[in-house]
Design an enzyme around this catalytic site. Structure first.
Site, PDB file in Angstrom:
ATOM      1  N   GLU A   1       0.652  -2.365   0.099  1.00  0.00           N
ATOM      2  CA  GLU A   1       0.140  -2.446  -1.286  1.00  0.00           C
ATOM      3  C   GLU A   1       1.059  -1.558  -2.116  1.00  0.00           C
ATOM      4  O   GLU A   1       0.899  -0.343  -2.133  1.00  0.00           O
ATOM      5  CB  GLU A   1      -1.308  -1.963  -1.351  1.00  0.00           C
TER       6      GLU A   1
ATOM      7  N   CYS B   1      -1.918   1.160  -9.911  1.00  0.00           N
ATOM      8  CA  CYS B   1      -0.859   0.185  -9.667  1.00  0.00           C
ATOM      9  C   CYS B   1      -1.086  -1.112 -10.428  1.00  0.00           C
ATOM     10  O   CYS B   1      -0.176  -1.918 -10.555  1.00  0.00           O
ATOM     11  CB  CYS B   1      -0.781  -0.097  -8.188  1.00  0.00           C
TER      12      CYS B   1
HETATM   13  N1  LIG Z   1      -0.522  -1.747  -4.660  1.00  0.00           N
HETATM   14  C1  LIG Z   1      -1.425  -0.803  -4.608  1.00  0.00           C
HETATM   15  O1  LIG Z   1      -2.548  -1.008  -4.191  1.00  0.00           O
HETATM   16  C2  LIG Z   1      -1.073   0.583  -5.084  1.00  0.00           C
HETATM   17  C3  LIG Z   1      -2.100   1.513  -5.253  1.00  0.00           C
HETATM   18  C4  LIG Z   1      -1.767   2.797  -5.674  1.00  0.00           C
HETATM   19  C5  LIG Z   1      -0.450   3.131  -5.933  1.00  0.00           C
HETATM   20  N2  LIG Z   1       0.502   2.204  -5.762  1.00  0.00           N
HETATM   21  C6  LIG Z   1       1.886   2.512  -6.065  1.00  0.00           C
HETATM   22  O2  LIG Z   1       2.229   3.826  -5.651  1.00  0.00           O
HETATM   23  C7  LIG Z   1       3.138   4.412  -6.553  1.00  0.00           C
HETATM   24  C8  LIG Z   1       2.626   5.734  -7.054  1.00  0.00           C
HETATM   25  O3  LIG Z   1       2.129   6.490  -6.039  1.00  0.00           O
HETATM   26  P1  LIG Z   1       3.000   7.633  -5.369  1.00  0.00           P
HETATM   27  O4  LIG Z   1       3.926   8.229  -6.375  1.00  0.00           O
HETATM   28  O5  LIG Z   1       2.083   8.537  -4.646  1.00  0.00           O
HETATM   29  O6  LIG Z   1       3.871   6.754  -4.385  1.00  0.00           O
HETATM   30  P2  LIG Z   1       4.720   7.195  -3.113  1.00  0.00           P
HETATM   31  O7  LIG Z   1       5.210   5.955  -2.500  1.00  0.00           O
HETATM   32  O8  LIG Z   1       5.691   8.248  -3.465  1.00  0.00           O
HETATM   33  O9  LIG Z   1       3.643   7.858  -2.185  1.00  0.00           O
HETATM   34  C9  LIG Z   1       2.548   7.134  -1.646  1.00  0.00           C
HETATM   35  C10 LIG Z   1       2.044   7.850  -0.430  1.00  0.00           C
HETATM   36  O10 LIG Z   1       3.010   7.739   0.590  1.00  0.00           O
HETATM   37  C11 LIG Z   1       3.373   8.985   1.063  1.00  0.00           C
HETATM   38  N3  LIG Z   1       4.760   8.960   1.509  1.00  0.00           N
HETATM   39  C12 LIG Z   1       5.872   9.243   0.805  1.00  0.00           C
HETATM   40  N4  LIG Z   1       6.967   9.165   1.592  1.00  0.00           N
HETATM   41  C13 LIG Z   1       6.524   8.814   2.812  1.00  0.00           C
HETATM   42  C14 LIG Z   1       7.155   8.571   4.062  1.00  0.00           C
HETATM   43  N5  LIG Z   1       8.485   8.690   4.225  1.00  0.00           N
HETATM   44  N6  LIG Z   1       6.388   8.240   5.121  1.00  0.00           N
HETATM   45  C15 LIG Z   1       5.045   8.123   4.979  1.00  0.00           C
HETATM   46  N7  LIG Z   1       4.384   8.329   3.824  1.00  0.00           N
HETATM   47  C16 LIG Z   1       5.118   8.670   2.756  1.00  0.00           C
HETATM   48  C17 LIG Z   1       3.107   9.937  -0.077  1.00  0.00           C
HETATM   49  O11 LIG Z   1       2.882  11.255   0.367  1.00  0.00           O
HETATM   50  C18 LIG Z   1       1.847   9.341  -0.636  1.00  0.00           C
HETATM   51  O12 LIG Z   1       0.728   9.771   0.057  1.00  0.00           O
HETATM   52  C19 LIG Z   1       3.279   3.435  -7.683  1.00  0.00           C
HETATM   53  O13 LIG Z   1       4.431   2.684  -7.509  1.00  0.00           O
HETATM   54  C20 LIG Z   1       2.063   2.558  -7.537  1.00  0.00           C
HETATM   55  O14 LIG Z   1       2.146   1.298  -8.084  1.00  0.00           O
HETATM   56  C21 LIG Z   1       0.243   0.950  -5.333  1.00  0.00           C
HETATM   57  O1  LIG Z   2      -3.972   1.745  -7.821  1.00  0.00           O
HETATM   58  C1  LIG Z   2      -4.325   0.796  -7.176  1.00  0.00           C
HETATM   59  C2  LIG Z   2      -5.700   0.334  -6.956  1.00  0.00           C
HETATM   60  C3  LIG Z   2      -6.358  -0.087  -8.208  1.00  0.00           C
HETATM   61  C4  LIG Z   2      -7.665  -0.766  -7.957  1.00  0.00           C
HETATM   62  O2  LIG Z   2      -7.987  -1.078  -6.804  1.00  0.00           O
HETATM   63  O3  LIG Z   2      -8.375  -1.020  -8.927  1.00  0.00           O
END
Ligand SMILES: NC(=O)c1ccc[n+]([C@@H]2O[C@H](COP(=O)([O-])OP(=O)(O)OC[C@H]3O[C@@H](n4cnc5c(N)ncnc54)[C@H](O)[C@@H]3O)[C@@H](O)[C@H]2O)c1
Ligand SMILES: O=CCCC(=O)O
Length: 491
Positions: free
Chosen positions: A260, A294
């Site tokens: 995700e 997201c």
């Molecule tokens: N599609 C979805 O459901 C969804 C939901 C929430 C956030 N996001 C996305 O996440 C991003 C923002 O969140 P963020 O800044 O925390 O993202 P990120 O990818 O930097 O971090 C996400 C998580 O992964 C961990 N992480 C980072 N590097 C890692 C590695 N090498 N191995 C394992 N885990 C690792 C981080 O500590 C954090 O807990 C945005 O791009 C957003 O769209 C997507």
């Molecule tokens: O940020 C991602 C999750 C958002 C949602 O589930 O509504």
């Protein structure tokens, strides 16, 4: 200031492994901060890769017995967990606001949302159907089952400290998978509260394990999850670059994966939209958790006939926001998670202004409130050469584009490697239907800015990832189809 919890057991400071609060031998620790006040909430052990490997082994051992439990028992435990979350709603919400900075009303919404996945999968657990299939040979019969994939690793982000773990753990528990969850190092307390409640709900020891790792040690923990032959599936929510890294690292063990990832959601407002509704719902989408979801709108496309009116109505509403400490009465929007998040908003604003965008509402830092408080920007006349067109801001910048035709806007919306959410506002059924079909997004939300729900198959296309969380498809990501062929069946 620490919130007063009615149930102090919900505040924990150790990893939860094999049904117990685990005494880590790690010599390193990390601090969790309240992003609103910058005060230290707690100092936690920063677990070593050796301890993570040990916790993976425990998760794997527990799978051997948990997979044999009945769907009815699992359903009961899930329902108990839902009830417990609702009974502890206020405390769980307070923990979210404390560690994440979102306002309390958003946090309450998050707890209800997360709990609803346990309720939903308590019901789905009993409906993990297989098929009977007639092969070419009339004397053979095929029976299929959906079996749990095995122990799963859950890697969760900061923006929904409670609901993202719940959305992953609920279907895993429902089908008979055991879980090891690594919360974001900035927001681990909600996962520990969840572990406490899962134990109270009756889940056997070792079914739900939470390990604690600092932001700096996270890549080593991620590698441990990916390379472990014991973990059979990883579910990750986070950015696309990290998702790609995890995918690559998991190739050696060929795991099942759910990704995700990041989005770049467009909102399209057509001339024939109900404008009041479109404005109100665009605000709700854009500024939920101050832009840190997201599925938040990243690009707002407004058709030329209503462009000026939309902007004026939108700006009026933004000016009414009350930004402040998430715990304070009347606050509509809290703070951002850290300074990196603030710099990203600034970078997008500066880039857009340098290329000709115009300020409608001036935002920026609010140092009197604290280091992570940021007032929203509204910019108009955005063009596709600007950073905000191509990258997710993940913060409080509303970037408004003008468009003329349906064809033109569709082309622009799809001109991104991302494909998570998209929004359409129109009163014309034909427009709604054709545009929704042609938008390259996993989820299209029509005439509403808030669409997520346990019943929705949540997930993206393109570089926003794959897999579907929630809904009738949610358990599929945690199961594998086993086929049994009954041969030589004669009458
Ligand atoms: N599609 C979805 O459901 C969804 C939901 C929430 C956030 N996001 C996305 O996440 C991003 C923002 O969140 P963020 O800044 O925390 O993202 P990120 O990818 O930097 O971090 C996400 C998580 O992964 C961990 N992480 C980072 N590097 C890692 C590695 N090498 N191995 C394992 N885990 C690792 C981080 O500590 C954090 O807990 C945005 O791009 C957003 O769209 C997507
Ligand atoms: O940020 C991602 C999750 C958002 C949602 O589930 O509504």
């Amino acid at each position: 200031m620490a919130p007063q919890l009615k149930n102090p057991h919900l505040f924990q400071s150790k990893p939860f492994i094999n049904g117990q609060w685990y005494d880590s031998k790690s010599t390193k620790t990390f601090k969790v901060y309240d992003p609103a006040t910058e005060e230290v909430i707690v100092e936690l052990p920063d677990q070593t890769p050796e301890e993570i490997a040990e916790a993976i082994k425990i998760t794997s051992n527990a799978f051997e017995t948990y997979k044999k439990t009945s769907a009815h028992d699992r359903s009961r435990w899930l329902r108990n967990l839902y009830n417990l979350m609702m009974e502890n709603l206020d405390d769980l919400a307070a923990i979210i606001t404390w560690e994440n900075g979102k306002c309390l009303t958003d946090a309450i919404g998050e707890v209800k949302y997360g709990a609803s996945y346990f309720e939903w999968f308590a019901e789905e657990a009993k409906r993990n159907y297989g098929h009977t299939i007639q092969p070419a040979n009339p004397n053979n019969k095929i029976v299929t089952y959906k079996q749990p994939v095995g122990p799963v690793g859950l890697l969760c982000p900061f923006n929904f400290p409670s609901a993202m773990g719940a959305r992953k753990a609920a279907p895993a528990f429902a089908v008979g998978c055991t879980c090891i969850l690594k919360p974001d190092g900035q927001t681990p307390l909600s996962s520990l509260a969840l572990a406490y409640l899962a134990d109270q709900a009756g889940f056997p020891k070792g079914v739900f394990n939470v390990v604690l790792v600092s932001v700096e040690s996270t890549p080593a923990c991620g590698l441990e999850f990916c390379e472990s032959p014991l973990i059979k599936k990883i579910s990750f929510t986070g950015s696309t670059p990290v998702g790609k890294l995890l995918y690559k690292q998991s190739s050696l063990t060929l795991k099942k994966m759910s990704m995700e990832l990041g989005g770049n959601a467009p909102i399209i407002v057509f001339d024939d939209a109900d404008l009041e509704l479109a404005v109100e719902q665009s605000i709700a989408s854009k500024f939920r958790s101050l832009g840190q979801t997201c599925v938040c709108a990243n690009r707002l496309y407004v058709q030329s006939g209503v462009y000026d009116k939309f902007i004026s109505m939108f700006a009026d509403k933004v000016r009414q926001f009350k930004i402040g400490n998430g715990f304070d009465e009347g606050v509509t929007h809290g703070c951002l998670i850290n300074t990196k998040a603030m710099r990203k908003v600034e970078e997008h604003v500066e880039d857009a202004l340098s290329k000709g965008a115009l300020i409608v509402v001036e935002g920026g830092e609010l140092p009197k409130l604290g280091k992570h408080f940021y007032a929203p920007y509204v910019l108009k006349d955005i063009t596709n050469d600007m950073k905000v067109h191509n990258e997710e801001t993940f913060g409080p910048l509303a970037a408004i584009f003008k468009f003329e035709t349906k064809e033109e806007v569709l082309k622009e919306c799809n001109a991104t490697p991302y494909g998570l959410a998209a929004y359409v506002f129109s009163e014309n059924l034909n427009t709604v239907y054709t545009v929704s079909e042609d938008l390259e997004a996993g989820m299209v939300s029509v005439n509403t800015g808030l669409f997520t729900d346990a019943a929705l198959p949540f997930g993206g296309v393109k570089e926003s990832g794959f897999g579907r969380e929630g809904s009738l498809y949610g358990m599929d990501d945690y199961t594998v189809v086993k086929s049994m062929v009954l041969g030589n069946v004669y009458r």
